[in-house]
Design a protein around this motif. Structure first.
Motif, PDB file in Angstrom:
ATOM      1  N   HIS A  24       0.855  -1.186   0.000  1.00 14.74           N
ATOM      2  CA  HIS A  24       0.000   0.000   0.000  1.00 14.74           C
ATOM      3  C   HIS A  24       0.893   1.238   0.000  1.00 14.74           C
ATOM      4  O   HIS A  24       2.046   1.171   0.389  1.00 14.74           O
ATOM      5  CB  HIS A  24      -0.899  -0.001   1.242  1.00 14.74           C
ATOM      6  N   HIS A  25       0.335   2.336  -0.437  1.00 14.28           N
ATOM      7  CA  HIS A  25       1.128   3.561  -0.486  1.00 14.28           C
ATOM      8  C   HIS A  25       0.462   4.644   0.332  1.00 14.28           C
ATOM      9  O   HIS A  25      -0.763   4.758   0.351  1.00 14.28           O
ATOM     10  CB  HIS A  25       1.253   4.075  -1.921  1.00 14.28           C
ATOM     11  N   LEU A  26       1.272   5.425   1.000  1.00 17.13           N
ATOM     12  CA  LEU A  26       0.764   6.607   1.703  1.00 17.13           C
ATOM     13  C   LEU A  26       1.427   7.812   1.055  1.00 17.13           C
ATOM     14  O   LEU A  26       2.601   8.072   1.273  1.00 17.13           O
ATOM     15  CB  LEU A  26       1.112   6.537   3.197  1.00 17.13           C
ATOM     16  N   HIS A  27       0.661   8.512   0.238  1.00 18.03           N
ATOM     17  CA  HIS A  27       1.201   9.663  -0.469  1.00 18.03           C
ATOM     18  C   HIS A  27       1.047  10.904   0.383  1.00 18.03           C
ATOM     19  O   HIS A  27      -0.045  11.187   0.874  1.00 18.03           O
ATOM     20  CB  HIS A  27       0.449   9.867  -1.790  1.00 18.03           C
ATOM     21  N   LEU A  91       3.834  -1.126   3.635  1.00 24.36           N
ATOM     22  CA  LEU A  91       3.462   0.247   3.332  1.00 24.36           C
ATOM     23  C   LEU A  91       4.652   0.996   2.768  1.00 24.36           C
ATOM     24  O   LEU A  91       5.790   0.802   3.208  1.00 24.36           O
ATOM     25  CB  LEU A  91       2.959   0.945   4.604  1.00 24.36           C
ATOM     26  N   GLU A  92       4.357   1.820   1.779  1.00 23.18           N
ATOM     27  CA  GLU A  92       5.410   2.663   1.210  1.00 23.18           C
ATOM     28  C   GLU A  92       4.997   4.108   1.411  1.00 23.18           C
ATOM     29  O   GLU A  92       3.861   4.479   1.134  1.00 23.18           O
ATOM     30  CB  GLU A  92       5.560   2.351  -0.277  1.00 23.18           C
ATOM     31  N   ILE A  93       5.913   4.930   1.887  1.00 15.75           N
ATOM     32  CA  ILE A  93       5.625   6.353   2.068  1.00 15.75           C
ATOM     33  C   ILE A  93       6.171   7.090   0.851  1.00 15.75           C
ATOM     34  O   ILE A  93       7.345   6.949   0.514  1.00 15.75           O
ATOM     35  CB  ILE A  93       6.298   6.914   3.338  1.00 15.75           C
ATOM     36  N   VAL A  94       5.309   7.858   0.205  1.00 13.27           N
ATOM     37  CA  VAL A  94       5.709   8.599  -0.989  1.00 13.27           C
ATOM     38  C   VAL A  94       5.577  10.083  -0.697  1.00 13.27           C
ATOM     39  O   VAL A  94       4.471  10.568  -0.467  1.00 13.27           O
ATOM     40  CB  VAL A  94       4.830   8.226  -2.192  1.00 13.27           C
ATOM     41  N   TYR A  95       6.697  10.785  -0.705  1.00 12.15           N
ATOM     42  CA  TYR A  95       6.684  12.224  -0.456  1.00 12.15           C
ATOM     43  C   TYR A  95       6.654  12.971  -1.774  1.00 12.15           C
ATOM     44  O   TYR A  95       7.294  12.582  -2.734  1.00 12.15           O
ATOM     45  CB  TYR A  95       7.943  12.660   0.298  1.00 12.15           C
ATOM     46  N   ARG A  96       5.914  14.070  -1.775  1.00 13.22           N
ATOM     47  CA  ARG A  96       5.900  14.899  -2.980  1.00 13.22           C
ATOM     48  C   ARG A  96       5.845  16.348  -2.532  1.00 13.22           C
ATOM     49  O   ARG A  96       4.958  16.735  -1.768  1.00 13.22           O
ATOM     50  CB  ARG A  96       4.677  14.541  -3.840  1.00 13.22           C
ATOM     51  N   GLY A  97       6.787  17.138  -3.007  1.00 13.44           N
ATOM     52  CA  GLY A  97       6.786  18.538  -2.615  1.00 13.44           C
ATOM     53  C   GLY A  97       7.534  18.758  -1.320  1.00 13.44           C
ATOM     54  O   GLY A  97       7.813  17.833  -0.560  1.00 13.44           O
ATOM     55  N   PHE A  98       7.871  20.040  -1.079  1.00  8.87           N
ATOM     56  CA  PHE A  98       8.695  20.374   0.084  1.00  8.87           C
ATOM     57  C   PHE A  98       8.027  21.382   0.997  1.00  8.87           C
ATOM     58  O   PHE A  98       8.675  22.223   1.581  1.00  8.87           O
ATOM     59  CB  PHE A  98      10.042  20.943  -0.396  1.00  8.87           C
TER      60      PHE A  98
END
Lengths: 144, 111
Positions: A24-27, A91-98
């Motif tokens: 699963h992903h947590l964006h 679970l995969e954590i996906v970061y986008r933006g700062f």
């Protein structure tokens, strides 16, 4: 030269990546003015998708660290209430933006609200979108 | 009817479960694949370590700087000016460090 992969090669690729596909992903999409948190299934369909406005913050309040912290905490409680903890094994954590939401969500994950899913995290990714050339950005702003 | 030798050899090698029949499930390979860290608690790569690694990876690749630069368009004249001053400042810093290092070395020796 084998243009056709052998059966063992196919097994190697598919079996290894078939089990890796099941995460699963947590964006966490953190812009300067807002934060969006989305929990998705392995096939990237959304299960929970909320942003700071859903919590009750308005306008400038949405882009703050505090709002993002509350949002991440809310998502943790939603995960628990909907009983997704048994479903989510990896679970995969996906970061986008700062934006400020990036640090805030990380704090939540490492704190007491994220204690249930912390063990399930197997991967951290940064998916900030960058242009390689690309379309022309707007002109620089001249503020006073 | 007898098959020619070469054809029978090929047929014995190619199984019925060839990729024409099965679909190859390749993993997702996009720009974010290179910016991902696999966590492995058994080898000591827990969440904190992994985050630190991710941050260092991002700063090494100047992702944040590129992102901020891409927000607004910088025309070629301004870009040339910026690069010129950046390069000079870098050169100056190196020279300055060298001089200061030399002075402190001499001071240590008693000059």
């Amino acid at each position: 030269m084998t243009s056709v992969p052998t059966d063992e090669e196919i097994n190697l690729v598919t079996s290894r990546y078939r089990e890796e596909e099941q995460r699963h992903h947590l964006h966490i999409y953190a812009t300067k003015h807002n934060t969006h948190v989305t929990l998705t299934k392995p096939n990237r369909d959304a299960l929970i998708s909320v942003s700071c406005g859903n919590i009750g913050f308005r306008k400038a309040g949405r882009g703050t660290y505090d709002a993002a912290y509350q949002l991440a905490a809310y998502v943790m409680s939603r995960i628990q209430d909907q009983g997704l903890l048994t479903q989510i094994k990896r679970l995969e954590i996906v970061y986008r933006g700062f934006g400020p939401g990036r640090e805030a969500a990380t704090k939540v994950l490492m704190g007491s609200e994220g204690r249930n899913i912390r063990n399930k995290i197997i991967k951290l990714t940064d998916a900030t979108r960058l242009k390689f050339g690309g379309t022309r950005s707007p002109a620089p702003r001249r503020l006073g | 009817m007898q098959l020619p030798v070469s054809l029978s050899a090929i047929n014995s090698q190619a199984p019925l479960t060839s990729p024409v029949a099965r679909k190859l499930n390749y993993p997702r390979l996009d720009a974010s694949t290179g910016r991902s860290i696999d966590l492995d608690p058994s080898k000591g790569r827990d969440l904190v370590r992994g985050l630190a690694q991710l941050n260092s990876l991002i700063s090494r690749n100047k992702v944040r700087a590129d992102f901020n630069k891409q927000r607004f368009h910088e025309r070629p004249g301004l870009k040339r000016k910026r690069l010129k001053s950046q390069r000079w400042r870098k050169r100056f810093k190196e020279g300055f460090r060298e001089v200061v290092g030399r002075v402190s070395a001499l001071t240590r020796k008693g000059w």
